[in-house]
Structures are given as C-alpha cells and as structure tokens.
Write a protein that holds these residues in place. Structure first.
Motif, PDB file in Angstrom:
ATOM      1  N   PHE A   1       0.857  -2.425  -0.492  1.00 24.60           N
ATOM      2  CA  PHE A   1       1.649  -3.551  -1.019  1.00 24.60           C
ATOM      3  C   PHE A   1       0.738  -4.656  -1.567  1.00 24.60           C
ATOM      4  CE2 PHE A   1       4.936  -1.850   2.007  1.00 24.60           C
ATOM      5  CZ  PHE A   1       5.917  -1.588   1.067  1.00 24.60           C
ATOM      6  N   GLU A   2      -0.371  -4.919  -0.871  1.00 23.79           N
ATOM      7  CA  GLU A   2      -1.289  -5.965  -1.334  1.00 23.79           C
ATOM      8  C   GLU A   2      -1.932  -5.591  -2.669  1.00 23.79           C
ATOM      9  OE1 GLU A   2      -2.963  -6.242   3.013  1.00 23.79           O
ATOM     10  OE2 GLU A   2      -3.979  -7.713   1.756  1.00 23.79           O
ATOM     11  N   LEU A   3      -2.334  -4.338  -2.796  1.00 31.15           N
ATOM     12  CA  LEU A   3      -2.927  -3.893  -4.064  1.00 31.15           C
ATOM     13  C   LEU A   3      -1.928  -4.022  -5.202  1.00 31.15           C
ATOM     14  CD1 LEU A   3      -4.951  -0.727  -3.042  1.00 31.15           C
ATOM     15  CD2 LEU A   3      -5.852  -2.680  -4.341  1.00 31.15           C
ATOM     16  N   GLN A   4      -0.684  -3.684  -4.924  1.00 27.61           N
ATOM     17  CA  GLN A   4       0.345  -3.785  -5.958  1.00 27.61           C
ATOM     18  C   GLN A   4       0.517  -5.234  -6.400  1.00 27.61           C
ATOM     19  OE1 GLN A   4       4.496  -2.855  -4.880  1.00 27.61           O
ATOM     20  NE2 GLN A   4       4.555  -1.675  -6.764  1.00 27.61           N
ATOM     21  N   GLN A   5       0.506  -6.137  -5.408  1.00 27.38           N
ATOM     22  CA  GLN A   5       0.670  -7.561  -5.703  1.00 27.38           C
ATOM     23  C   GLN A   5      -0.462  -8.089  -6.605  1.00 27.38           C
ATOM     24  OE1 GLN A   5      -0.021 -10.148  -2.354  1.00 27.38           O
ATOM     25  NE2 GLN A   5       1.543 -11.600  -2.991  1.00 27.38           N
TER      26      GLN A   5
ATOM     27  N   ILE B   1       6.144 -10.632  -0.218  1.00 28.33           N
ATOM     28  CA  ILE B   1       5.590 -10.331  -1.543  1.00 28.33           C
ATOM     29  C   ILE B   1       6.591  -9.523  -2.349  1.00 28.33           C
ATOM     30  CG2 ILE B   1       3.251 -10.425  -0.595  1.00 28.33           C
ATOM     31  CD1 ILE B   1       2.946  -7.507  -0.923  1.00 28.33           C
ATOM     32  N   LYS B   2       6.416  -9.577  -3.665  1.00 32.46           N
ATOM     33  CA  LYS B   2       7.317  -8.868  -4.570  1.00 32.46           C
ATOM     34  C   LYS B   2       6.766  -7.485  -4.845  1.00 32.46           C
ATOM     35  CE  LYS B   2      10.348 -12.183  -5.388  1.00 32.46           C
ATOM     36  NZ  LYS B   2      10.123 -13.222  -6.406  1.00 32.46           N
ATOM     37  N   SER B   3       7.615  -6.487  -4.682  1.00 32.84           N
ATOM     38  CA  SER B   3       7.229  -5.115  -4.994  1.00 32.84           C
ATOM     39  C   SER B   3       7.953  -4.674  -6.264  1.00 32.84           C
ATOM     40  CB  SER B   3       7.549  -4.223  -3.795  1.00 32.84           C
ATOM     41  OG  SER B   3       7.081  -2.905  -4.007  1.00 32.84           O
TER      42      SER B   3
ATOM     43  N   VAL C   1       4.998  -8.352   4.585  1.00 34.84           N
ATOM     44  CA  VAL C   1       3.701  -7.685   4.732  1.00 34.84           C
ATOM     45  C   VAL C   1       2.720  -8.518   5.554  1.00 34.84           C
ATOM     46  CG1 VAL C   1       1.733  -6.715   3.489  1.00 34.84           C
ATOM     47  CG2 VAL C   1       4.025  -6.491   2.508  1.00 34.84           C
TER      48      VAL C   1
ATOM     49  N   ILE D   1      -9.300  -7.217  -0.783  1.00 32.75           N
ATOM     50  CA  ILE D   1      -8.587  -6.495  -1.842  1.00 32.75           C
ATOM     51  C   ILE D   1      -8.651  -7.273  -3.140  1.00 32.75           C
ATOM     52  CG2 ILE D   1      -6.251  -5.850  -2.603  1.00 32.75           C
ATOM     53  CD1 ILE D   1      -5.760  -4.812   0.197  1.00 32.75           C
TER      54      ILE D   1
END
Lengths: 254, 254
Positions: B96-100, A237-239, A247, A254
C-alpha cells in the motif's frame, strides 16, 4: 503419542467455511461429532452432510465444554468449534481448566487447531492496520472487571500499539465503544487517529468503514463488529479508485 | 468491483500448505505467478506444479513488492506470499505504501488474504496462552528503534497483557530475549510468570517448551522462535499424561 479420547478445539475462522484452514477442515471431517454454538453449527452442516452435530445456545459455554468431555469419554472423537481462533476468547482455555478441576476428564487429550481470528481477518479487509506491534482487547465486562479493560486501553496508548477491539458493543453495552475512545483520547491518543471497523466478516452483509477516532465514537456498531484503532503513525491512504485503506507502516524505507 | 490488475498479498500460515486457508489456496491457484521469499516458494512448489514462481532473497522485501507491481502492470494476476498473516509484520503495508508513493502503480488493486499468524499457531501448540487480551511485539530493531520496543514491553506489563514476541533473536541479536525479559521483570512481571516458546511451527522439527520467565531468559532460541509470556494470571497446568499446557483464563466460573 495418540490417545483414544480426544477433543479438538477448532477455530473455523470468520463467516465462511472456505475461510478455515485445510487442517481444520480435515479434523472436522475426521471427527464423530461436531459441537458448537448454534449459529456456527448451522454454518457447517451443508459442508459435512453425514456428520453428527450437537449445539448449545449462547452463554452456555461451560455446558458445551462438559458435553464435549462426556462425548469423548463415551468413545467419540469430538470437535468443539469456535469462530475465528479457538484460543482467542475461545473455548480452548475453558477445556483445559475443566480438565484440571475434574479428575474424570484426566485421560482426554485436548488439541487446539488454530484459525484466523477477527483481528487478522478484519485487518485484511481494511488494509494493513496491524502490520506492526498490536494489542487485542475485548470490551466485554461480562467476565473481566471494567477497571482491567480501562487499564489495558490506557497501556495500549502509552505503548503506542495499534489496537483491535473485540466485543465493542451489545444491547446492554451500547455506549462502551464511546467510553473506550474517550479513555484512549484522555490517555493521549489524538482525535484524528486513523481508525476503522469491520462487520459480519466473510458473510453476505460484510461491511467496513475507515474514519478518525473522533468519528468512531459516534458510530452505531453491533456485537458482530471488530474495531481497529491505529497507532500514532497509522495512515488512511488512498488505494485504487480512491478507496481508503488503513495502513500501519512496517518501517521500511520506501 | 473487479480490476484487471491485481496483487493478492496472501498469508500462507505456518510451515505446511495444509495450514493455509482454503481461500488462500484458491487464490494461489487462480494467479498467474506466485512471488515470495525463496523458502516459502520452495514450500509451495509441490502443491502448485504448473505455476510460475519468482523469488528474491531475504532483506529484499521492497524489491519483491516492486516486482509484483511490474508483473501486475504487465498483465499478470500476482500473488505475493508471506508466512503467517500477510498483514502481521508482512508485505501488505509495504504494498500500500509503494502504491501511495508511485503514481504508475495507482491502477493496481491490492487484496489482502489473511492467514494464521505465529502468535495464534504457536499458542495452539502450547495450550491457550492468548485466550484473553494480548499484545504482539517484535524484538527486531532493524526497522524499529529499540526505545520503542522497550516502551511497548513496559506497557504490556503495565496493562497485564499476555504477550507474543516475534523475532526474539538473530545471529546479531542473540541477547535480545534476555534483555526483553529483564525489562519486563523491572516493569513488575514476576520471575515465576508462566511462559513458553515454539519453534519451526508446522515443520518436521517443530518443538515447544513451557517454563517460567526466569528460565526463559537462559533459553537458546533462534529466529524461527515465537515466545509467549503469560499475563499475571496465566497458569502452567497439567493435561493428559502430565503434559504441561500454558493457559490464560477467559474468566468463566469453572
């Protein structure tokens, strides 16, 4: 109970003194002598300027353990240091085995002080590839038959574990990572499986890369590399700023 | 590159502040606010007397992560603390998932600071049960279908891995460890397999026990327990003063 003859098997974590636990630091400070592989001894010397040190080269692990027992029997409080965790491909079990086989070592207490192993320090650099069930497998067949390693790679795929691979290469074994990837693909892992690797964790030349399983097969890696192969649901995934992260979901909605 | 909006996901290791790394300690010291589950926040308060803290109860993990993003967007440098390692059943991947999923979080840098996870800290207490290839499996079916857990237990036996089991029990799941042992025995693990468990690692009421797989099935364990099941060659050996140790061989000729 406290014994007067003690060997501490101390995991110092990866690369830098600041990456060990306070407990490990305090134990090293309290010991009379610190024993280890030359590279780690050199790393520690500046932080323990007044300490006695002893080292043996690589592949003399059992000699190093015996040296520790001799120092302990001579009245010294000994720390045997290992990179990462002393109980993950480390010197903790050889110490216990030597004690079992040698009655003269019977009165020496062996205490294991854990550290952050490369699976976890490498994972932190890449994102969160081990955030669900995972396996740790060494590709070194120096002490393990290759058939056993192959069986574990297949089982890791069948169980859909995320995987951290230690010792993925050496001069002699420069095609082992490729072989391991092929075995995992044959066992059902998709070629697009999310993967990554880290090198020289905690050092100035630390580096990392995130790629697919197919791409991983062609990477030039060395013996200071830890490789990560995601489970079937691991994502790239892109951060922030478009940086890739590896990840593995914990499973929350979520 | 340094960003001005940062969340550190920090693994604080087990139980005691001294069991975290110096790096983790320094990061907590450098942050404006420390966020976490109430129990860990209370553990940290005495060591960081002038720090701002925020906590949410158990099972509000996603709320806790969102709280961190809000603090970071408000200009605070945030640490989200997790017991053990932040990337092992921890809060690293939900961040990381929340950010995505949320474009408003795109500019927040997420940095994972590893810690010693219970597999490794518990192993150190028992001896060296994970000194060769191993698996880490959670028995909690809150976020994972039981069929997946069962498949992983079977694969762990087929691959002859040493195993660390997390979340082996809760009030609701008081028979899960027994079920897991039965699955592993059905998959071919010998009833005499060398096993052990640790409880409340790093705390005053820390305890441990070493036993066979058959004996393990009948143990009364709680949610603060980490269970270890050896591979087919793991041994229970006697150390100083007859104390039992759980040891998985690395494979050296000794």
């Amino acid at each position: 109970m406290m014994y007067d003859k003690i060997i501490y098997a101390v995991g110092i974590g990866p690369g830098k003194v600041g990456k060990m636990t306070q407990e490990a630091f305090d134990v090293l400070e309290s010991c009379d002598i610190i024993v280890g592989y030359t590279v780690y001894i050199e790393l520690l010397k500046p932080s323990f300027p007044n300490k006695e040190f002893a080292s043996t080269p690589m592949k003399q692990e059992i000699e190093r353990c015996k040296m520790c027992f001799d120092f302990a029997l001579g009245g010294k409080k000994v720390a045997l240091v290992c990179s990462g965790d002393a109980g993950v491909y480390g010197m903790a079990s050889p110490l216990f085995e030597l004690q079992q086989r040698n009655s003269q070592y019977a009165d020496v207490e062996i205490i294991v002080i854990p550290g952050v192993t490369a699976a976890n320090s490498g994972a932190a650099l890449l994102g969160a590839p081990l955030n669900h069930d995972y396996c740790v497998i060494s590709l070194s067949d120096l002490l393990t038959p290759w058939e056993t390693i192959e069986k574990r790679l297949v089982s890791a795929v069948q169980g859909d574990f995320a995987v951290a691979l230690y010792n993925p290469a050496s001069h002699r074994r420069n095609d082992y990572l490729k072989k391991a990837c092929q075995i995992m693909i044959s066992a059902g892992a998709d070629e697009g499986r999310a993967c990554g690797y880290t090198q020289n964790i905690g050092r100035d030349d630390e580096r990392m890369e995130i790629c697919t399983l197919l791409e991983l097969m062609e990477k030039e890696i060395n013996m200071f590399t830890t490789v990560f192969i995601g489970n079937s649901k691991t994502q790239i995934i892109k951060s922030v700023n478009g940086e890739k992260k590896l990840v593995t979901k914990r499973g929350y909605e979520i």
